[in-house]
Design an enzyme around this catalytic site. Structure first.
Site, mmCIF file in Angstrom:
data_model
loop_
_atom_site.group_PDB
_atom_site.id
_atom_site.type_symbol
_atom_site.label_atom_id
_atom_site.label_comp_id
_atom_site.label_asym_id
_atom_site.label_seq_id
_atom_site.Cartn_x
_atom_site.Cartn_y
_atom_site.Cartn_z
ATOM 1 N N LYS A 276 -10.510 -1.337 7.346
ATOM 2 C CA LYS A 276 -9.172 -1.216 7.955
ATOM 3 C C LYS A 276 -9.373 -0.784 9.405
ATOM 4 C CE LYS A 276 -5.337 2.088 7.564
ATOM 5 N NZ LYS A 276 -4.070 2.274 6.875
ATOM 6 N N ARG B 177 1.219 10.132 1.258
ATOM 7 C CA ARG B 177 1.700 11.044 2.292
ATOM 8 C C ARG B 177 2.876 11.831 1.759
ATOM 9 N NH1 ARG B 177 1.391 6.848 7.406
ATOM 10 N NH2 ARG B 177 -0.650 6.135 6.715
ATOM 11 N N GLU C 227 0.893 -1.157 0.000
ATOM 12 C CA GLU C 227 0.000 0.000 0.000
ATOM 13 C C GLU C 227 0.932 1.208 0.000
ATOM 14 O OE1 GLU C 227 -2.488 0.248 3.594
ATOM 15 O OE2 GLU C 227 -2.307 2.423 3.465
ATOM 16 N N THR D 210 -3.706 6.208 2.353
ATOM 17 C CA THR D 210 -3.921 7.613 2.728
ATOM 18 C C THR D 210 -4.675 8.355 1.621
ATOM 19 O OG1 THR D 210 -1.734 7.404 3.803
ATOM 20 C CG2 THR D 210 -2.832 9.504 4.015
#
Ligand code: 3PG
Length: 320
Positions: free
Chosen positions: A131, A47, A43, A71
């Site tokens: 998640k 960021r 993943e 994110t």
């Protein structure tokens, strides 16, 4: 890969590393190190400004790598990620606009939750994989256990504060689909191109995730009399006899078979946290399931299975 196949793969692989990369030029080196370490999945988090290009490069150069984006906090980022090649979308929280965008575009999406209210919102959006983030700060495995009560249909990808020490606790939790984390792909390791170190950390994580330990050793004897004779010898060592139909168990550690069962010498039984996952792990290492030995529990989960290959003259099987 359909959404169902993707989630099955997450379960079987068991680990989805969370990558924060500052320099897209390092993305392919990183992906190769992870593939070598047995984790061809990541993943890549939005960021950093390099995320989009990193996803694009990995997709192009390492087609065996399953790369998704993390994110992803709005639909615009989801679109960017998917255009760059991301095969799944993960977000720290639950944004219904992002979820709906993904659903409309047929992209698997795993939004973050850490409260029952969030989970209910996820269910309302038709999701069953969420998640759990930030896992440790939100109560860790204890919280997961409690969430399993009202929400038995939900499986979680857990991230936030997971490391090699607490990894087994998450691996044992029945409502954990897969574990995420950054410990094997720390930004400083990527920055300094410590590819061997990343490979090693990935390998260690995959092995630790299985929880493989020896459960018992089975010894083949031709018949009941021969087995009783051997059992009596073990009894002299202080072991306790427990006789069954086809074998005699000594302290639950040694199984004296009453016939020449599988294996030239006998068999080894290994415990693991999740049989389906460990079968996948062993298949990747060249072992093949002996199909006529597969036994399932009432829920259809495999509880025992042997492999066709022997180790040192011993057949071997997995038990939970
Ligand atoms: C995430 O977004 O999933 C987390 O930042 C990963 O958590 P970790 O860095 O504590 O592993």
């Amino acid at each position: 890969m359909t959404q169902e196949e993707l989630f099955t793969y997450f379960h079987d692989l068991g680990i989805v590393p969370v990558v924060k990369i500052d320099d897209a030029k390092k993305a392919v080196g990183l992906a190769k190190a992870m593939i070598k370490g047995g984790i061809p999945c990541a993943e890549v988090t939005f960021r950093t400004a390099a995320a989009e290009e990193a996803i694009r490069l990995i997709t192009k150069e390492c087609p065996e790598m399953l790369v998704g984006a993390g994110t992803v906090i709005n639909p615009e980022l989801a679109e960017k990620a998917v255009n760059a090649g991301a095969k799944f979308i993960v977000s720290p929280g639950l944004n219904k606009h992002t979820v709906k965008w993904c659903q409309e575009h047929n992209i698997p999406v795993v939004p973050g939750v850490c409260t029952p209210s969030d989970i209910e919102k996820g269910i309302e959006l038709g999701l069953s994989i969420l998640k759990f983030f930030p896992a440790e700060a939100s109560g860790g495995v204890k919280m997961l256990k409690d969430l399993g009560g009202p929400f038995p249909q939900i499986k979680f990808m857990t991230t936030g504060g997971i490391n090699p020490d607490n990894l087994p606790d998450y691996a044992k939790a029945p409502n954990v689909l897969a574990i995420g984390g950054s410990w094997m792909v720390k930004p400083d390791l990527i920055e300094s191109e410590k590819w061997d170190e990343i490979t090693k950390l990935c390998q260690e994580a995959v092995i630790k995730l299985q929880g493989l330990t020896l459960a018992h050793i089975g010894i083949n004897l031709p018949d009941r009399d021969a087995a009783s004779h051997v059992a009596k010898d073990f009894e002299k060592l202080g072991m306790t006899i427990k006789e069954g139909n086809s074998s005699i168990f000594m302290n639950g550690e040694i199984e004296v078979m009453k016939r020449n069962y599988l294996g030239k010498n006998g068999h080894l039984a290994f415990r693991c946290y999740d049989l389906e996952r460990t079968i996948f792990f062993l298949k990747e290492r060249g072992f093949t399931v002996k199909e006529d030995t597969v036994a399932k529990d009432p829920k259809g989960k495999i509880k025992v299975c042997y492999f066709n290959e022997e180790i040192g003259g011993f057949a071997f099987h997995l038990v939970k």
